[in-house]
Design a protein around this motif. Structure first.
Motif, PDB file in Angstrom:
ATOM      1  N   ILE A   1       0.859  -1.182   0.000  1.00 15.82           N
ATOM      2  CA  ILE A   1       0.000   0.000   0.000  1.00 15.82           C
ATOM      3  C   ILE A   1       0.893   1.229   0.000  1.00 15.82           C
ATOM      4  O   ILE A   1       1.721   1.402   0.898  1.00 15.82           O
ATOM      5  CB  ILE A   1      -0.917   0.022   1.241  1.00 15.82           C
ATOM      6  N   ASP A   2       0.745   2.075  -1.037  1.00 19.34           N
ATOM      7  CA  ASP A   2       1.559   3.285  -1.087  1.00 19.34           C
ATOM      8  C   ASP A   2       0.812   4.437  -0.420  1.00 19.34           C
ATOM      9  O   ASP A   2      -0.321   4.290   0.033  1.00 19.34           O
ATOM     10  CB  ASP A   2       1.961   3.623  -2.530  1.00 19.34           C
ATOM     11  N   MET A   3       1.468   5.586  -0.364  1.00 19.96           N
ATOM     12  CA  MET A   3       0.891   6.730   0.331  1.00 19.96           C
ATOM     13  C   MET A   3      -0.442   7.148  -0.277  1.00 19.96           C
ATOM     14  O   MET A   3      -1.393   7.490   0.446  1.00 19.96           O
ATOM     15  CB  MET A   3       1.871   7.907   0.304  1.00 19.96           C
ATOM     16  N   ARG A   4      -0.547   7.135  -1.593  1.00 19.92           N
ATOM     17  CA  ARG A   4      -1.791   7.550  -2.239  1.00 19.92           C
ATOM     18  C   ARG A   4      -2.929   6.603  -1.882  1.00 19.92           C
ATOM     19  O   ARG A   4      -4.028   7.050  -1.541  1.00 19.92           O
ATOM     20  CB  ARG A   4      -1.610   7.586  -3.771  1.00 19.92           C
ATOM     21  N   GLU A   5      -2.675   5.317  -1.955  1.00 18.90           N
ATOM     22  CA  GLU A   5      -3.714   4.348  -1.605  1.00 18.90           C
ATOM     23  C   GLU A   5      -4.148   4.521  -0.157  1.00 18.90           C
ATOM     24  O   GLU A   5      -5.333   4.470   0.161  1.00 18.90           O
ATOM     25  CB  GLU A   5      -3.200   2.923  -1.835  1.00 18.90           C
ATOM     26  N   PHE A   6      -3.169   4.748   0.706  1.00 15.05           N
ATOM     27  CA  PHE A   6      -3.489   4.851   2.124  1.00 15.05           C
ATOM     28  C   PHE A   6      -4.308   6.099   2.430  1.00 15.05           C
ATOM     29  O   PHE A   6      -5.327   6.032   3.121  1.00 15.05           O
ATOM     30  CB  PHE A   6      -2.198   4.856   2.953  1.00 15.05           C
ATOM     31  N   THR A   7      -3.873   7.241   1.915  1.00 13.40           N
ATOM     32  CA  THR A   7      -4.548   8.490   2.254  1.00 13.40           C
ATOM     33  C   THR A   7      -5.942   8.580   1.636  1.00 13.40           C
ATOM     34  O   THR A   7      -6.818   9.241   2.177  1.00 13.40           O
ATOM     35  CB  THR A   7      -3.715   9.700   1.814  1.00 13.40           C
ATOM     36  N   THR A   8      -6.152   7.914   0.503  1.00 12.49           N
ATOM     37  CA  THR A   8      -7.472   7.991  -0.143  1.00 12.49           C
ATOM     38  C   THR A   8      -8.428   6.899   0.322  1.00 12.49           C
ATOM     39  O   THR A   8      -9.639   7.024   0.164  1.00 12.49           O
ATOM     40  CB  THR A   8      -7.340   7.904  -1.681  1.00 12.49           C
ATOM     41  N   GLN A   9      -7.881   5.834   0.923  1.00 10.45           N
ATOM     42  CA  GLN A   9      -8.724   4.706   1.309  1.00 10.45           C
ATOM     43  C   GLN A   9      -8.788   4.471   2.823  1.00 10.45           C
ATOM     44  O   GLN A   9      -9.514   3.589   3.289  1.00 10.45           O
ATOM     45  CB  GLN A   9      -8.201   3.412   0.650  1.00 10.45           C
ATOM     46  N   ALA A  10      -8.055   5.251   3.603  1.00  7.21           N
ATOM     47  CA  ALA A  10      -7.973   5.012   5.052  1.00  7.21           C
ATOM     48  C   ALA A  10      -9.332   5.123   5.741  1.00  7.21           C
ATOM     49  O   ALA A  10      -9.546   4.520   6.795  1.00  7.21           O
ATOM     50  CB  ALA A  10      -6.984   5.985   5.690  1.00  7.21           C
ATOM     51  N   HIS A  11     -10.249   5.876   5.139  1.00  7.20           N
ATOM     52  CA  HIS A  11     -11.578   6.008   5.747  1.00  7.20           C
ATOM     53  C   HIS A  11     -12.295   4.666   5.832  1.00  7.20           C
ATOM     54  O   HIS A  11     -13.192   4.485   6.661  1.00  7.20           O
ATOM     55  CB  HIS A  11     -12.430   7.000   4.945  1.00  7.20           C
ATOM     56  N   LYS A  12     -11.895   3.714   5.000  1.00  5.28           N
ATOM     57  CA  LYS A  12     -12.530   2.392   5.009  1.00  5.28           C
ATOM     58  C   LYS A  12     -12.250   1.630   6.304  1.00  5.28           C
ATOM     59  O   LYS A  12     -12.987   0.707   6.649  1.00  5.28           O
ATOM     60  CB  LYS A  12     -12.044   1.563   3.808  1.00  5.28           C
ATOM     61  N   ILE A  13     -11.169   2.009   6.995  1.00  4.73           N
ATOM     62  CA  ILE A  13     -10.859   1.352   8.269  1.00  4.73           C
ATOM     63  C   ILE A  13     -11.066   2.319   9.440  1.00  4.73           C
ATOM     64  O   ILE A  13     -10.542   2.108  10.535  1.00  4.73           O
ATOM     65  CB  ILE A  13      -9.426   0.776   8.284  1.00  4.73           C
ATOM     66  N   GLY A  14     -11.814   3.382   9.186  1.00  4.67           N
ATOM     67  CA  GLY A  14     -12.192   4.299  10.256  1.00  4.67           C
ATOM     68  C   GLY A  14     -11.217   5.412  10.542  1.00  4.67           C
ATOM     69  O   GLY A  14     -11.358   6.122  11.539  1.00  4.67           O
TER      70      GLY A  14
ATOM     71  N   MET B   1       8.638   3.553   1.879  1.00  3.72           N
ATOM     72  CA  MET B   1       7.560   4.386   1.321  1.00  3.72           C
ATOM     73  C   MET B   1       6.370   3.544   0.872  1.00  3.72           C
ATOM     74  O   MET B   1       5.541   3.981   0.091  1.00  3.72           O
ATOM     75  CB  MET B   1       8.065   5.252   0.155  1.00  3.72           C
ATOM     76  N   GLU B   2       6.317   2.307   1.364  1.00  6.40           N
ATOM     77  CA  GLU B   2       5.187   1.403   1.125  1.00  6.40           C
ATOM     78  C   GLU B   2       4.927   0.604   2.396  1.00  6.40           C
ATOM     79  O   GLU B   2       5.851   0.357   3.171  1.00  6.40           O
ATOM     80  CB  GLU B   2       5.486   0.442  -0.031  1.00  6.40           C
ATOM     81  N   ILE B   3       3.674   0.212   2.599  1.00  7.81           N
ATOM     82  CA  ILE B   3       3.320  -0.631   3.727  1.00  7.81           C
ATOM     83  C   ILE B   3       3.003  -2.020   3.201  1.00  7.81           C
ATOM     84  O   ILE B   3       2.113  -2.180   2.354  1.00  7.81           O
ATOM     85  CB  ILE B   3       2.084  -0.071   4.477  1.00  7.81           C
ATOM     86  N   ASP B   4       3.748  -3.025   3.679  1.00 13.66           N
ATOM     87  CA  ASP B   4       3.482  -4.381   3.216  1.00 13.66           C
ATOM     88  C   ASP B   4       2.469  -5.065   4.128  1.00 13.66           C
ATOM     89  O   ASP B   4       1.969  -4.476   5.088  1.00 13.66           O
ATOM     90  CB  ASP B   4       4.776  -5.192   3.070  1.00 13.66           C
ATOM     91  N   VAL B   5       2.168  -6.310   3.833  1.00 10.17           N
ATOM     92  CA  VAL B   5       1.096  -7.008   4.531  1.00 10.17           C
ATOM     93  C   VAL B   5       1.394  -7.205   6.014  1.00 10.17           C
ATOM     94  O   VAL B   5       0.480  -7.260   6.838  1.00 10.17           O
ATOM     95  CB  VAL B   5       0.804  -8.361   3.838  1.00 10.17           C
ATOM     96  N   PHE B   6       2.677  -7.286   6.379  1.00 13.56           N
ATOM     97  CA  PHE B   6       3.031  -7.438   7.785  1.00 13.56           C
ATOM     98  C   PHE B   6       3.007  -6.094   8.515  1.00 13.56           C
ATOM     99  O   PHE B   6       2.540  -5.994   9.646  1.00 13.56           O
ATOM    100  CB  PHE B   6       4.412  -8.094   7.935  1.00 13.56           C
TER     101      PHE B   6
END
Length: 230
Positions: A77-90, A111-116
């Motif tokens: 998950i990159d920064m763009r995915e996280f900042t635009t989709q974080a609302h899905k996890i509250g 600069m990416e978040i992996d599954v762990f």
């Protein structure tokens, strides 16, 4: 909103010097406070192993959320995915707050978040945002509580980090010779001290346990996508 009091007090405290951003500092402060508020009780690593099945349920739930945010399916998950989709996890936060959460979870600074690493996002919610924590799935809450309890119990010095001697004490049992315990604790410590700082942070402890648990309980069709665990 994150608990601003915890963030401010962490920055002002001595533990903040070992943290890389305000959220890291606040997590250390929250763990130290949790350790002080707990009644002293013994826990061995073998007893923690018995809790792995419950922890697996929580980690698998985290992975379902990871897949929701991984829009292009590249297993990070990159920064763009996280900042635009974080609302899905509250996480309905300001962009700068989301960036701090992202940076806190990006433990290898790729600069990416992996599954762990993704589970660290839920650690921020669990420890610093009580109003959001109550909405977390029960499986995730249980997993984080188990890991938090274990870390606080093993952290005899209550400084927010595990030292070699503390890891050795956690592994100590009546049937394990001292020399064997030290060899095992040295190996475990080396595996968990990702950054080679000489102390295991809660984030390192959690990710290390997650890898151990999922190695044992991961579904056969799940593929490891973590760039730092192979």
């Amino acid at each position: 909103m994150l608990n601003k009091y915890k963030v401010r007090s962490a920055i002002m405290g001595c533990s903040a010097s070992r943290a890389s951003n305000p959220i890291d500092a606040a997590l250390i402060a929250a763990l130290i406070e949790a350790r002080k508020n707990r009644q002293s009780h013994g826990l061995t690593f073998n007893e923690l192993l018995l809790k792995f099945p419950k922890m697996a349920a929580g980690f698998k739930k985290v992975r379902k959320y990871f897949n929701m945010l991984d829009l292009n399916g590249d297993h990070v998950i990159d920064m763009r995915e996280f900042t635009t989709q974080a609302h899905k996890i509250g996480l309905d936060m300001k962009p700068e707050d989301l960036k701090n959460v992202f940076d806190a979870a990006d433990i290898d600074h790729s600069m990416e978040i992996d599954v762990f690493e993704f589970v660290l996002v839920f650690v921020v919610i669990h420890l610093l945002s009580p109003e959001r924590a109550v909405a977390l799935p029960e499986e995730i809450q249980t997993t984080l509580e188990i890991v938090e309890d274990a870390f606080c119990c093993f952290d005899a010095s209550a400084d927010g980090y595990l030292e070699k001697e503390e890891v050795q004490n956690a592994l100590c049992t009546a049937t394990t010779p001292g020399r064997a315990t030290k060899a095992l604790s040295d190996k475990l410590f080396a595996q968990l001290d990702f950054d080679g700082s000489g102390g295991i942070s809660f984030k390192e402890f959690l990710i290390g346990l997650e890898k151990m648990v999922m190695e044992e309980y991961e579904d056969p069709d799940e593929v490891c996508s973590c760039s730092c665990c192979c």
